[in-house]
Design an enzyme around this catalytic site. Structure first.
Site, mmCIF file in Angstrom:
data_model
loop_
_atom_site.group_PDB
_atom_site.id
_atom_site.type_symbol
_atom_site.label_atom_id
_atom_site.label_comp_id
_atom_site.label_asym_id
_atom_site.label_seq_id
_atom_site.Cartn_x
_atom_site.Cartn_y
_atom_site.Cartn_z
ATOM 1 N N THR A 82 0.848 -1.172 0.129
ATOM 2 C CA THR A 82 0.028 0.050 -0.012
ATOM 3 C C THR A 82 0.973 1.487 0.080
ATOM 4 O O THR A 82 0.668 2.181 -0.849
ATOM 5 C CB THR A 82 -1.006 0.205 1.250
ATOM 6 O OG1 THR A 82 -1.387 -1.229 1.259
ATOM 7 C CG2 THR A 82 -1.854 1.061 1.145
ATOM 8 N N GLU A 84 -6.299 -4.629 10.592
ATOM 9 C CA GLU A 84 -5.884 -5.659 9.697
ATOM 10 C C GLU A 84 -6.664 -6.870 10.407
ATOM 11 O O GLU A 84 -7.252 -6.648 11.365
ATOM 12 C CB GLU A 84 -4.399 -5.989 10.374
ATOM 13 C CG GLU A 84 -3.366 -4.769 10.044
ATOM 14 C CD GLU A 84 -3.024 -4.661 8.714
ATOM 15 O OE1 GLU A 84 -3.003 -5.671 7.999
ATOM 16 O OE2 GLU A 84 -2.488 -3.701 8.415
ATOM 17 N N GLY A 101 -11.551 -1.934 6.273
ATOM 18 C CA GLY A 101 -10.154 -2.091 6.082
ATOM 19 C C GLY A 101 -9.329 -0.889 6.862
ATOM 20 O O GLY A 101 -7.815 -0.799 6.591
ATOM 21 N N GLY A 135 -1.799 5.127 6.526
ATOM 22 C CA GLY A 135 -2.664 4.909 5.270
ATOM 23 C C GLY A 135 -1.620 5.384 3.908
ATOM 24 O O GLY A 135 -0.420 5.933 4.132
ATOM 25 N N ASP A 147 2.166 -1.770 18.223
ATOM 26 C CA ASP A 147 2.582 -0.866 17.360
ATOM 27 C C ASP A 147 2.907 0.571 17.893
ATOM 28 O O ASP A 147 3.757 1.338 17.544
ATOM 29 C CB ASP A 147 1.379 -0.774 16.268
ATOM 30 C CG ASP A 147 1.498 0.346 15.074
ATOM 31 O OD1 ASP A 147 2.461 0.292 14.242
ATOM 32 O OD2 ASP A 147 1.187 1.374 15.207
ATOM 33 N N LYS A 164 6.342 2.687 18.139
ATOM 34 C CA LYS A 164 6.495 4.210 17.853
ATOM 35 C C LYS A 164 6.915 4.943 18.848
ATOM 36 O O LYS A 164 7.758 6.023 18.969
ATOM 37 C CB LYS A 164 5.271 4.769 17.397
ATOM 38 C CG LYS A 164 4.803 3.911 15.922
ATOM 39 C CD LYS A 164 3.244 4.356 15.537
ATOM 40 C CE LYS A 164 2.912 3.692 14.515
ATOM 41 N NZ LYS A 164 1.358 3.686 14.106
#
Ligand code: HSE
Length: 439
Positions: free
Chosen positions: A18, A195, A192, A307, A206, A210
């Site tokens: 993506t 996941e 979408g 995104g 995640d 970060k």
């Protein structure tokens, strides 16, 4: 008149998912603008991926596609490598290969940086090149550049981040539409946003990756990922969101990074934030990072944290920096490695002081609340407020919410352990969330 560019920087793109497709699209759309701004044009020499047939919604010359990432990196006409494979397997091998060839690497890979950042920075340094990672945190928000450049005159006092769009989307819909966690997760997967295998996001990992990237940059410390206290939002009850709202709070999955004389706190947990605070207003898939510097004061960075387009914007910005640095022979300022010589220790989680939201399921019997209050008091924990709603006549348990005063984490944990053993008061697990007062 714009400067006409005749020079090119050859780019290898590893990973045509993506974000990879977004990078190709951005270079096609704004390549000329970039060339005019930079005086040098980034040109794709090849795209490596194991899947060469799927339609990514962007057209590329078939001759650019290859399954051989290592050969692409080694090509003499490739000067910059963009790693968008993700994970810390083959991605790490490719990044190391590029750095050892003295080629700058642009990556969005927070897992790789959180797990192996110190090693990658060292290899980059040894080979007089650099690793750029704007896209690893906050998608399109230029938070890495802000820390490295805009705020470099500051000691960073603390940072608070809403860093995972999936979690923020789930929490926002749970609150707005009073829906249970499982229903919203399923809807997010169907749309979408989440996941199919959501654990990296909803269990907080995640966000932790970060947070480690941000903390390492701000404090020059190698943050061991396995020492970071991480709790996600899996199974968070709609009832707690509703009770928190009634008391004037929103629940956000917050990364908290805070420096102090006895070390740096790096933690991730669902946290109650007063509904009037700026971070409480961050809704849906958006991300935000609040940074407090000792000179600048409070600053806030907000935008789309994930995104295709937002992340591609950050990747191409790094590509532009790499291209400029290659042309000038310079390298960007890297505060992370510059003061990594004196690593700051991580703070003992037990020492962290905060107010807490506690939801007890108490037996509806005289004296229950008094015994809980006594146990809290015995650990030096004050009570700021108590909320109990009338339960149906025959209910065995009633929810009682207690907001504590500021208390050390280890005292809260000890008090809750003790309370769980008071027979007949609360033999169901107590729900506990931190309240952040931002002071
Ligand atoms: N899955 C992440 C999110 C984006 O939902 O924010 C990539 O880190």
């Amino acid at each position: 008149m714009s400067r006409v560019n005749t020079k090119e920087i050859g780019v290898a793109l590893l990973g045509f998912g993506t974000v990879g497709a977004g990078v190709v699209e951005t270079l096609q759309k704004n390549g000329s603008l970039l060339a005019a701004r930079l005086g040098v044009r980034p040109v794709l020499r090849g795209i490596a991926d194991l899947d060469l047939t799927s339609d990514r919604g962007v057209s590329v010359e078939p001759g650019l596609l290859t399954t051989d990432g290592a050969a692409l990196i080694a090509r003499p006409d490739v000067q910059v490598v963009v790693e968008l494979i993700g994970g810390s397997g083959v991605a790490k091998d490719f990044v190391l290969q590029a750095l050892k060839l003295g080629k700058p690497v642009v990556t969005a890979n927070k897992k790789l940086l959180a797990e192996h950042g110190a090693e990658l920075h060292r290899v980059a340094e040894e080979n007089k090149t650099e690793i750029l990672f704007e896209a690893s945190v906050g998608g399109g928000i230029p938070i890495i550049k802000a820390l490295r450049e805009g705020l470099c005159a500051n000691r960073i006092e603390c940072m608070y981040g809403i860093l995972n769009g999936t979690c923020n989307y789930i929490l926002t819909r749970m609150e707005d539409e009073k829906l249970p966690f499982d229903d919203v997760l399923k809807a997010a997967q169907a749309a979408g946003y989440a996941e199919a295998e959501p654990s990296l996001d909803i269990d907080g990992h995640d966000t932790a990756h970060k947070a480690v990237v941000l903390a390492s940059l701000a404090y020059g410390c190698e943050v061991p990922l396995d020492k970071v206290n991480v709790a996600g939002i899996r199974g968070l009850a709609a009832a707690d969101i509703a009770y928190a709202a009634e008391m004037g709070y929103r629940i956000k999955l917050l990364a908290i990074i805070r420096g102090g004389p006895d070390g740096v706190e790096v933690s991730v947990q669902p946290t109650l934030v007063e509904h009037t605070h700026q971070l409480a207003a961050v809704a849906g898939v958006y991300n935000a990072v609040l940074v407090v510097g000792d000179v600048v004061g409070t600053t806030l960075y907000y935008g789309r944290g994930a995104g295709r387009a937002a992340t591609a914007s950050a990747v191409v910005a790094d590509l532009a920096d790499a291209a400029l640095n290659l042309r000038s022979g310079g390298r960007r300022r890297d505060l992370g490695t510059a003061h990594a010589q004196s690593p700051v220790p991580l703070r003992n989680p037990g020492d962290i002081v905060a107010r807490n939201y506690l939801r007890f399921s108490m037996r509806d019997e005289p004296g229950s609340l008094a015994r809980v209050a006594t146990a809290l008091g015995a650990h030096g924990i004050g009570i700021d407020s108590v909320m109990q709603q009338e339960a149906p006549r025959n209910a065995e348990y009633v929810p009682v919410i207690i907001v504590t005063g500021p208390a050390k984490d280890r005292e809260i944990a000890a008090a809750l352990a003790e309370i769980s053993h008071i027979a007949g008061v609360t033999d169901r697990p107590t729900v506990r969330y931190r309240i952040e007062d931002f002071d």
